[in-house]
Design an enzyme around this catalytic site. Structure first.
Site, PDB file in Angstrom:
ATOM      1  N   ASP A  58       0.782  -1.256   0.000  1.00 31.32           N
ATOM      2  CA  ASP A  58       0.000   0.000   0.000  1.00 31.32           C
ATOM      3  C   ASP A  58       0.816   1.310   0.000  1.00 31.32           C
ATOM      4  O   ASP A  58       1.813   1.411   0.714  1.00 31.32           O
ATOM      5  CB  ASP A  58      -0.864   0.093   1.269  1.00 31.32           C
ATOM      6  CG  ASP A  58      -1.552  -1.187   1.635  1.00 31.32           C
ATOM      7  OD1 ASP A  58      -1.465  -2.154   0.881  1.00 31.32           O
ATOM      8  OD2 ASP A  58      -2.163  -1.212   2.708  1.00 31.32           O
ATOM      9  N   GLU A 240     -10.402  -2.364   4.578  1.00 30.50           N
ATOM     10  CA  GLU A 240      -9.047  -1.868   4.850  1.00 30.50           C
ATOM     11  C   GLU A 240      -8.891  -0.480   4.235  1.00 30.50           C
ATOM     12  O   GLU A 240      -9.647  -0.082   3.350  1.00 30.50           O
ATOM     13  CB  GLU A 240      -8.009  -2.800   4.219  1.00 30.50           C
ATOM     14  CG  GLU A 240      -8.069  -4.227   4.732  1.00 30.50           C
ATOM     15  CD  GLU A 240      -6.978  -5.137   4.154  1.00 30.50           C
ATOM     16  OE1 GLU A 240      -6.388  -5.886   4.933  1.00 30.50           O
ATOM     17  OE2 GLU A 240      -6.736  -5.120   2.945  1.00 30.50           O
TER      18      GLU A 240
END
Ligand code: FRU
Length: 506
Positions: A58, A240
């Site tokens: 990420d 998430e």
């Protein structure tokens, strides 16, 4: 003669090493580097961010400060698969030419450093800096591996750290964690913003199947405000990497947008990002709608969030995502490094007759890396570069089909068929590393009238934008040899190729 013999010995040695490498489960990084150096790092993109070596997932802590865009990212420097998470770091003046900087945050005795955000604390509410030199504050999740291994469920907590030198060096707060775990396994990925009306920081946190909002006056003491989402949107996986911000549509109406990544449960299987459009009053987020909206219909745009602190006179909402999918991210055929980020995109709110949507338009800075456009009117033509933008405009019909191919008969087909944008990567190249990779991806047009299609191709990825991002598909693809032949089967008179060169030293 001797030199030739020596070359053979070296070659055999390399082949021997590679053979061992295939058999060992965990790819050894040294061998991997060797493997990529032989293939010439054939899949390393020319204009997308990648780490020099090691594993990345990420984007984290994206923030703009003093002329620099900061990209932090989930990083494991010692292998090309996920491991103890650090925050890697790079800076750029345009979100395209990146400069690698030393690792910003290392794991410590509270845990690995999972995803999170960064803000500039202009009023020095935290007291970490001064008004003259406001601190850059990172807010992240601590993931305590020993806790997880011992079967505990409270192993994710939130921590903070600050920098007084433009993100170059960091100090972790001595009283971490700032939010303890209330007994929930998935409790992570804090995204923080300043809420001017109440002069408070607001944190959006992903908590299993919903988000929770917390507020704070100083980034250190946090109070629970409310939760959202257990009954809204897609719940086929864990929530998430949330993000909350407001956008203004073409008529001047402002709405709040909540981005949420979900894994699995995406439209193509595995990871994807959904969003909600509604209101936020400083305490609660509400939305009337209940249908799931996807930011990108491709398989490979995950965990994306937006930059904090973009100056008001710029005013854009700028987004980057992780160009991969948890289904196969650990197995894709790159070795020295794994994963890239998407091209940066500007998110906009668009009111249509079917309601509000968020569009993703490639940022205008990309114009600066496009080489001179070459107009083609033939149905079949060659491109000379390994990466390029193909732009089809003034599209009049609802059929569109283009094949990018190489001399090995591998091809990627992008078409509009039966009111869907379709990307077929089944025969596009190497897909043997994972069963689900070989696939055809569809995105419903939902009444969109196609005027323009842009295809950004960069060695191992394709990003397709219909009408400046009303519909987007981002996909990975691993051709054995790059696609240099373009076959345009649609009713389209002209295509412009914009070659793109290697733009920074990855
Ligand atoms: C999303 C994610 C986050 C987590 C990070 C760990 O891809 O699972 O929820 O913080 O990756 O690397």
């Amino acid at each position: 003669m001797r030199i030739i013999a020596l070359k053979f010995i070296v070659l055999f040695f390399i082949i021997f090493l590679l053979g061992c490498n295939e058999k060992s489960e965990k790819v050894n990084l040294k061998t991997a580097i060797l493997k990529d150096s032989i293939t010439g790092e054939q899949y390393r993109p020319n204009f997308h961010f990648t780490p020099k070596k090691g594993w990345m997932n990420d984007p984290n802590g994206m923030v703009f400060y003093k002329g620099e865009y900061h990209l932090f990212y989930q990083y494991y420097p010692d292998d090309n698969v996920w491991g103890p998470m650090h925050w890697g770091h790079a800076v750029s003046n345009d979100m395209l030419h990146w400069k690698h900087l030393p690792i910003a945050l290392y794991p410590d005795n509270l845990g690995y450093i999972f995803s999170g955000s960064a803000v500039i604390d202009w009023n020095n509410t935290s007291g970490f800096g001064t008004l003259e030199n406001p601190p850059m504050v990172a807010i992240f999740t601590y993931h305590n591996m020993e806790g997880e291994r011992s079967g505990a469920i409270d192993f994710q907590t939130q921590g903070i750290a600050y920098s007084l030198d433009k993100g170059r060096t960091w100090t972790k707060y001595k009283d971490n964690p700032v939010i303890k775990n209330p007994g929930i396994k998935d409790f992570r990925d804090p995204k923080v913003m300043w809420f001017e009306k109440s002069k408070k920081w607001i944190m959006t946190l992903a908590v299993k199947d919903h988000v929770e909002f917390y507020s704070s006056k100083d980034l250190k003491k946090w109070e629970y405000e409310s939760k959202f989402g257990s009954e809204k949107g897609n719940h086929d996986g864990v929530w998430e990497c949330p993000d909350l911000f407001s956008l203004t549509d073409q008529n001047g109406v402002s709405k709040w947008v909540l981005l949420l990544s979900i894994n699995p449960g995406g439209p193509q299987g595995g990871s994807a990002t959904q969003y909600f459009i509604g209101d936020f009053d400083g305490n609660m987020f509400t939305t009337a709608g209940n249908e799931t909206k996807w930011l990108d219909y491709g398989a490979d745009n995950y965990a994306g969030v937006t930059f904090s602190d973009i100056p008001e006179n710029d005013g854009r909402r700028l987004f980057m995502g992780w160009l991969s999918n948890w289904q196969y991210a650990r197995e894709v055929p790159t070795y020295t490094w794994r994963s890239a980020m998407t091209i940066p995109r500007e998110l906009k709110l668009n009111e249509t007759k079917n309601g509000y949507f968020v569009t993703s338009k490639p940022v205008k800075e990309l114009q600066n890396i496009l080489l001179n456009g070459i107009v083609k009117t033939e149905k079949k033509f060659e491109v000379l570069n390994e990466s390029y933008l193909l732009e089809f405009d003034k599209i009049k019909s609802d059929t569109f089909s283009v094949k990018l191919a190489n001399t090995l008969n591998e091809f990627l087909e992008i078409s509009i068929t039966d009111n869907n944008l379709v990307v077929d990567r089944r025969l596009a190249g190497n897909s043997s590393f994972n069963d689900v990779f070989e696939a055809k991806h569809k995105a419903p047009l939902n009444g969109i009238i196609i005027k323009k299609v842009q295809i950004y191709f960069d060695k191992s990825s394709v990003e397709i934008f219909v009408n400046d991002g009303e519909l987007v598909i981002t996909d990975l693809v691993f051709p054995t040899e790059t696609y240099k032949s373009v076959n345009n089967f649609g009713d389209i008179e002209l295509v412009t190729i914009y070659p793109i060169d290697l733009i920074f030293d990855n």
